[in-house]
Design a protein around this motif. Structure first.
Motif, PDB file in Angstrom:
ATOM      1  N   ALA A   1      10.614  13.617 -20.715  1.00 34.48           N
ATOM      2  CA  ALA A   1      11.382  14.162 -19.587  1.00 34.48           C
ATOM      3  C   ALA A   1      12.807  13.667 -19.702  1.00 34.48           C
ATOM      4  CB  ALA A   1      10.785  13.704 -18.263  1.00 34.48           C
ATOM      5  N   ASN A   2      13.758  14.550 -19.569  1.00 33.23           N
ATOM      6  CA  ASN A   2      15.186  14.198 -19.682  1.00 33.23           C
ATOM      7  C   ASN A   2      15.472  13.395 -20.948  1.00 33.23           C
ATOM      8  OD1 ASN A   2      15.729  15.424 -17.221  1.00 33.23           O
ATOM      9  ND2 ASN A   2      15.072  13.561 -16.128  1.00 33.23           N
ATOM     10  N   GLY A   3      14.830  13.773 -22.029  1.00 36.68           N
ATOM     11  CA  GLY A   3      15.103  13.120 -23.316  1.00 36.68           C
ATOM     12  C   GLY A   3      14.439  11.760 -23.477  1.00 36.68           C
ATOM     13  N   ILE A   4      13.617  11.384 -22.493  1.00 36.16           N
ATOM     14  CA  ILE A   4      12.965  10.063 -22.593  1.00 36.16           C
ATOM     15  C   ILE A   4      11.454  10.267 -22.747  1.00 36.16           C
ATOM     16  CG2 ILE A   4      12.500   7.884 -21.370  1.00 36.16           C
ATOM     17  CD1 ILE A   4      15.170   8.648 -19.794  1.00 36.16           C
ATOM     18  N   ASP A   5      10.864   9.535 -23.665  1.00 39.71           N
ATOM     19  CA  ASP A   5       9.407   9.612 -23.830  1.00 39.71           C
ATOM     20  C   ASP A   5       8.722   8.681 -22.847  1.00 39.71           C
ATOM     21  OD1 ASP A   5       9.082  11.493 -25.851  1.00 39.71           O
ATOM     22  OD2 ASP A   5       9.646  10.042 -27.391  1.00 39.71           O
ATOM     23  N   TYR A   6       7.661   9.181 -22.249  1.00 39.51           N
ATOM     24  CA  TYR A   6       6.882   8.373 -21.291  1.00 39.51           C
ATOM     25  C   TYR A   6       5.412   8.392 -21.680  1.00 39.51           C
ATOM     26  CZ  TYR A   6      10.800   8.498 -17.958  1.00 39.51           C
ATOM     27  OH  TYR A   6      12.015   8.345 -17.346  1.00 39.51           O
ATOM     28  N   ILE A   7       4.705   7.320 -21.323  1.00 41.27           N
ATOM     29  CA  ILE A   7       3.249   7.404 -21.315  1.00 41.27           C
ATOM     30  C   ILE A   7       2.813   7.333 -19.853  1.00 41.27           C
ATOM     31  CG2 ILE A   7       2.605   6.597 -23.622  1.00 41.27           C
ATOM     32  CD1 ILE A   7       2.342   3.778 -22.454  1.00 41.27           C
ATOM     33  N   CYS A   8       1.739   8.045 -19.581  1.00 41.08           N
ATOM     34  CA  CYS A   8       1.228   8.100 -18.212  1.00 41.08           C
ATOM     35  C   CYS A   8      -0.039   7.239 -18.150  1.00 41.08           C
ATOM     36  CB  CYS A   8       0.907   9.548 -17.865  1.00 41.08           C
ATOM     37  SG  CYS A   8       0.232   9.734 -16.207  1.00 41.08           S
ATOM     38  N   LEU A   9      -0.052   6.287 -17.230  1.00 30.28           N
ATOM     39  CA  LEU A   9      -1.162   5.337 -17.118  1.00 30.28           C
ATOM     40  C   LEU A   9      -1.647   5.238 -15.687  1.00 30.28           C
ATOM     41  CD1 LEU A   9       0.483   2.381 -19.145  1.00 30.28           C
ATOM     42  CD2 LEU A   9      -1.229   3.996 -20.013  1.00 30.28           C
ATOM     43  N   GLU A  10      -2.843   4.750 -15.551  1.00 29.49           N
ATOM     44  CA  GLU A  10      -3.387   4.431 -14.230  1.00 29.49           C
ATOM     45  C   GLU A  10      -2.502   3.364 -13.573  1.00 29.49           C
ATOM     46  OE1 GLU A  10      -6.912   2.276 -15.190  1.00 29.49           O
ATOM     47  OE2 GLU A  10      -7.419   1.846 -13.116  1.00 29.49           O
ATOM     48  N   ASN A  11      -2.194   3.566 -12.298  1.00 28.42           N
ATOM     49  CA  ASN A  11      -1.439   2.560 -11.547  1.00 28.42           C
ATOM     50  C   ASN A  11      -2.413   1.484 -11.048  1.00 28.42           C
ATOM     51  OD1 ASN A  11       0.047   1.032  -9.783  1.00 28.42           O
ATOM     52  ND2 ASN A  11       0.678   2.742  -8.463  1.00 28.42           N
ATOM     53  N   LEU A  12      -2.365   0.331 -11.659  1.00 32.36           N
ATOM     54  CA  LEU A  12      -3.380  -0.699 -11.401  1.00 32.36           C
ATOM     55  C   LEU A  12      -3.276  -1.297 -10.005  1.00 32.36           C
ATOM     56  CD1 LEU A  12      -3.076  -2.444 -14.872  1.00 32.36           C
ATOM     57  CD2 LEU A  12      -4.974  -1.011 -14.106  1.00 32.36           C
ATOM     58  N   ALA A  13      -2.124  -1.110  -9.363  1.00 32.60           N
ATOM     59  CA  ALA A  13      -1.937  -1.709  -8.040  1.00 32.60           C
ATOM     60  C   ALA A  13      -2.164  -0.705  -6.925  1.00 32.60           C
ATOM     61  CB  ALA A  13      -0.526  -2.287  -7.940  1.00 32.60           C
ATOM     62  N   PHE A  14      -2.538   0.506  -7.277  1.00 38.76           N
ATOM     63  CA  PHE A  14      -2.533   1.588  -6.290  1.00 38.76           C
ATOM     64  C   PHE A  14      -3.446   1.327  -5.093  1.00 38.76           C
ATOM     65  CE2 PHE A  14      -4.191   5.800  -4.874  1.00 38.76           C
ATOM     66  CZ  PHE A  14      -3.033   6.216  -4.241  1.00 38.76           C
ATOM     67  N   SER A  15      -4.644   0.823  -5.353  1.00 40.84           N
ATOM     68  CA  SER A  15      -5.595   0.729  -4.235  1.00 40.84           C
ATOM     69  C   SER A  15      -5.345  -0.495  -3.353  1.00 40.84           C
ATOM     70  CB  SER A  15      -7.031   0.707  -4.766  1.00 40.84           C
ATOM     71  OG  SER A  15      -7.143  -0.360  -5.675  1.00 40.84           O
ATOM     72  N   ALA A  16      -4.454  -1.382  -3.749  1.00 47.14           N
ATOM     73  CA  ALA A  16      -4.232  -2.600  -2.965  1.00 47.14           C
ATOM     74  C   ALA A  16      -3.247  -2.347  -1.823  1.00 47.14           C
ATOM     75  CB  ALA A  16      -3.704  -3.708  -3.860  1.00 47.14           C
ATOM     76  N   THR A  17      -3.586  -2.861  -0.644  1.00 47.35           N
ATOM     77  CA  THR A  17      -2.671  -2.736   0.493  1.00 47.35           C
ATOM     78  C   THR A  17      -1.461  -3.645   0.287  1.00 47.35           C
ATOM     79  OG1 THR A  17      -4.632  -2.515   1.839  1.00 47.35           O
ATOM     80  CG2 THR A  17      -2.574  -2.874   3.017  1.00 47.35           C
ATOM     81  N   ARG A  18      -1.741  -4.896  -0.142  1.00 45.82           N
ATOM     82  CA  ARG A  18      -0.650  -5.841  -0.443  1.00 45.82           C
ATOM     83  C   ARG A  18      -0.928  -6.414  -1.833  1.00 45.82           C
ATOM     84  NH1 ARG A  18      -1.834  -7.945   4.887  1.00 45.82           N
ATOM     85  NH2 ARG A  18      -2.715  -9.826   3.972  1.00 45.82           N
ATOM     86  N   PRO A  19      -0.471  -5.704  -2.879  1.00 43.66           N
ATOM     87  CA  PRO A  19      -0.822  -6.163  -4.224  1.00 43.66           C
ATOM     88  C   PRO A  19      -0.096  -7.460  -4.619  1.00 43.66           C
ATOM     89  CG  PRO A  19       0.556  -4.193  -4.309  1.00 43.66           C
ATOM     90  CD  PRO A  19       0.314  -4.474  -2.859  1.00 43.66           C
ATOM     91  N   ALA A  20      -0.875  -8.478  -4.942  1.00 45.65           N
ATOM     92  CA  ALA A  20      -0.309  -9.698  -5.531  1.00 45.65           C
ATOM     93  C   ALA A  20      -0.485  -9.533  -7.040  1.00 45.65           C
ATOM     94  CB  ALA A  20      -1.062 -10.926  -5.037  1.00 45.65           C
ATOM     95  N   VAL A  21       0.607  -9.729  -7.775  1.00 43.94           N
ATOM     96  CA  VAL A  21       0.593  -9.396  -9.209  1.00 43.94           C
ATOM     97  C   VAL A  21       1.175 -10.552 -10.017  1.00 43.94           C
ATOM     98  CG1 VAL A  21       1.341  -7.693 -10.934  1.00 43.94           C
ATOM     99  CG2 VAL A  21       1.137  -6.989  -8.547  1.00 43.94           C
TER     100      VAL A  21
END
Ligand SMILES: Nc1ncnc2c1ncn2[C@@H]1O[C@H](COP(=O)(O)OP(=O)(O)OP(=O)(O)O)[C@@H](O)[C@H]1O
Ligand SMILES: O=P(O)(O)O[C@@H]1[C@H](O)[C@H](O)[C@@H](OP(=O)(O)O)[C@H](OP(=O)(O)O)[C@H]1O
Length: 493
Positions: A154-174
């Motif tokens: 997209a816009n000349g930049i390559d991306y990989i699409c991954l699962e968002n590991l913090a998605f299900s957490a209300t307050r993700p501590a990482v």
């Protein structure tokens, strides 16, 4: 997490339209998302919620018309673009050189059925794939890396699409832990190797470093620590980062303030100190990979290591600072005698149990990760990270009548997984765990495969990463021992 093809396609559409925001809870990497700089959890969480629910909506129903003009390009810091978020998915920009190629190839090998949208990604040619038998062994690793949903441009930049590991957490501590005894590829230039050595002299000994951390305080404040904080931690202090991350320190302070200071102020030679020494030594028997061999800074009773088996020895991470409880905090007013002390103890027991469940679950996942790494001989992965995420909101909940004994469902801490693997034993699978443990919101994953090289010699284990994961396990084991000993004391008051 299960997503439909149209949800994934809509997320890609969001990327192509430039409507995605930087990932909220990103802690490592070179980009600091502006939303996370807020100090109050409430405001930051609110920001994150608005973003993810809006984007989740976007996922399910693509916008009727594209934005009138393309949004400005995302901010760049330290020469790197931010990871972008789209609800349950993230898009990681790839640096356009061999790193991009390696990271994409790693995911393509592990997820061979996922299509790629990128015109230049192409399918990996048969000659460019590890041999099939090694790919099979690699499949054990799949549960411990983020799910992959293809790559695209997209816009000349390559991306990989991954699962968002913090998605299900209300307050993700990482916490992001750069793992391995060397933090760059062995093929790197001498200059680069030297630079890495100077960055963190303890990398080889400790086997990992903290490159970012975000956690919460009891008052809901977000506590951010960047890579520079991690570089200040040595063998004496790195376990403090874990105590902080799992919010144990605040409980120790409360313990001291509610009449239990004697538990925390144990001096070398005191009964509690000796109990801890014995406990840790017993747990660490026979894992040479974890014995990093610095002498402990305080005397350990001589009989401690004469127990059966070759001594795994005390981990340098855990011993050199003496008793690994926090330095004695200022004592607050001591509450009145037995009843209030007991009442305080009951609450503390419940809260310590919550921590223990998180720690046990994290440790169990780390053991499984270690086992999966041991079984694969396709890749030697340099400069990747172990990401540990838990939902801080879990610590507010009451555990369903859990007692320390219930936690015996977990395999004994300190049993070297290598030995278990060799004996053909299986660690319990997630579905074999009781429901309440299955739902303990902790996620341990390996991320960042820009330096995932073919194993040399082919089929050989990835010793550097294994050492680092073992070392992280030692830190977690230390906390487990601390908490269990404290629980034991409190429950026998
Ligand atoms: N799948 C994911 N889910 C949630 N957060 C993620 C995920 N992948 C990465 N992150 C977040 O983004 C950060 C950077 O990720 P990663 O290390 O892959 O990027 P990078 O640009 O290669 O970093 P570095 O500068 O260390 O090379 C991680 O520390 C984490 O906070
Ligand atoms: O893996 P890559 O993509 O090759 O990039 C390097 C890697 O991300 C390191 O994490 C980082 O060091 P720190 O995390 O320690 O900062 C280093 O920064 P540097 O070049 O700024 O030293 C990067 O060059």
């Amino acid at each position: 997490m299960s997503l439909t093809a149209s949800e994934i396609a809509s997320a890609w559409e969001g990327l192509f339209q430039g409507s995605l925001a930087p990932l909220g809870p990103q802690v490592g990497g070179h980009f600091t998302a502006p939303a996370v700089t807020s100090t109050k959890a409430s405001s930051s969480v609110a920001t994150a919620k608005v973003t993810s629910s809006a984007l989740a909506g976007n996922l399910l129903s693509p916008p009727a018309s594209p934005p009138a003009s393309p949004p400005p390009p995302p901010p760049i810091e330290g020469g790197k673009l931010p990871v972008l978020e789209c609800g349950p998915l993230i898009f990681k920009p790839l640096i356009a050189d061999t790193r991009a190629h390696r990271e994409r190839r790693f995911y393509q090998v592990l997820f061979p059925d996922v299509p790629d949208f990128s015109p230049n990604a192409g399918a990996i040619s048969p000659g460019n794939k590890p041999p099939t038998n090694r790919i099979d062994a690699l499949s054990h690793l799949r549960p411990f890396i983020p799910r992959y949903f293809g790559s695209g441009r997209a816009n000349g930049i390559d991306y990989i699409c991954l699962e968002n590991l913090a998605f299900s957490a209300t307050r993700p501590a990482v916490v992001d832990l750069k793992v391995g005894r060397i933090a760059c590829s062995p093929n790197a230039s001498t200059k680069r190797k030297q630079k890495e050595l100077e960055k963190y002299i303890w990398q080889e000994l400790i086997g990992f470093r903290v490159t970012g951390m975000k956690s919460y305080s009891s008052s809901g404040e977000i506590l951010d620590a960047d890579r520079m904080y991690g570089r200040t931690l040595g063998p004496d202090s790195v376990s403090l980062a874990f105590r902080h991350f799992f919010r144990l320190e605040e409980l120790y302070v409360e313990l001291a303030q509610s009449g239990h200071a004697e538990l925390l102020q144990s001096k070398p030679g005191s009964p509690l100190h000796q109990a801890l020494a014995r406990e840790l030594a017993a747990r660490w028997r026979g894992t040479p990979g974890h014995a990093v061999g610095l002498p402990p800074a305080y005397p350990i009773p001589s009989d401690v290591f004469s127990a059966t088996g070759s001594g795994r020895g005390p981990s340098v991470l855990s011993w050199s600072s003496g008793l690994p409880f926090c330095s004695p905090p200022a004592r607050g007013p001591i509450e009145g005698p037995v009843t209030s002390k007991r009442r305080t103890s009951e609450t503390l027991v419940a809260r310590l149990l919550g921590r223990l469940l998180l720690l046990r679950t994290a440790h169990w996942q780390l053991s499984n990760l270690e086992r999966a790494l041991r079984l694969q001989g396709a890749f030697h992965i340099y400069s990747s990270s172990v990401l540990i995420i838990y939902d801080d909101a879990f610590l507010d909940q009451e555990l369903p009548s859990t007692r320390p004994d219930d936690l015996s469902i977990f395999p004994p801490v300190g049993l070297p997984p290598s030995a278990a693997t060799m004996a053909g034993e299986q660690l319990p699978l997630p579905e074999q765990m009781p429901a309440w443990a299955q739902h303990c919101p902790v996620t341990v994953r390996l991320i960042d495969f820009a330096h995932a090289l073919d194993a040399t010699p082919a089929g050989s284990p990835d010793q550097s990463t294994l050492y680092g994961v073992g070392s992280i396990m030692s830190c977690v084991e230390q906390l487990i021992a601390e908490v269990e000993i404290l629980l034991d004391h409190l429950m026998h008051l």
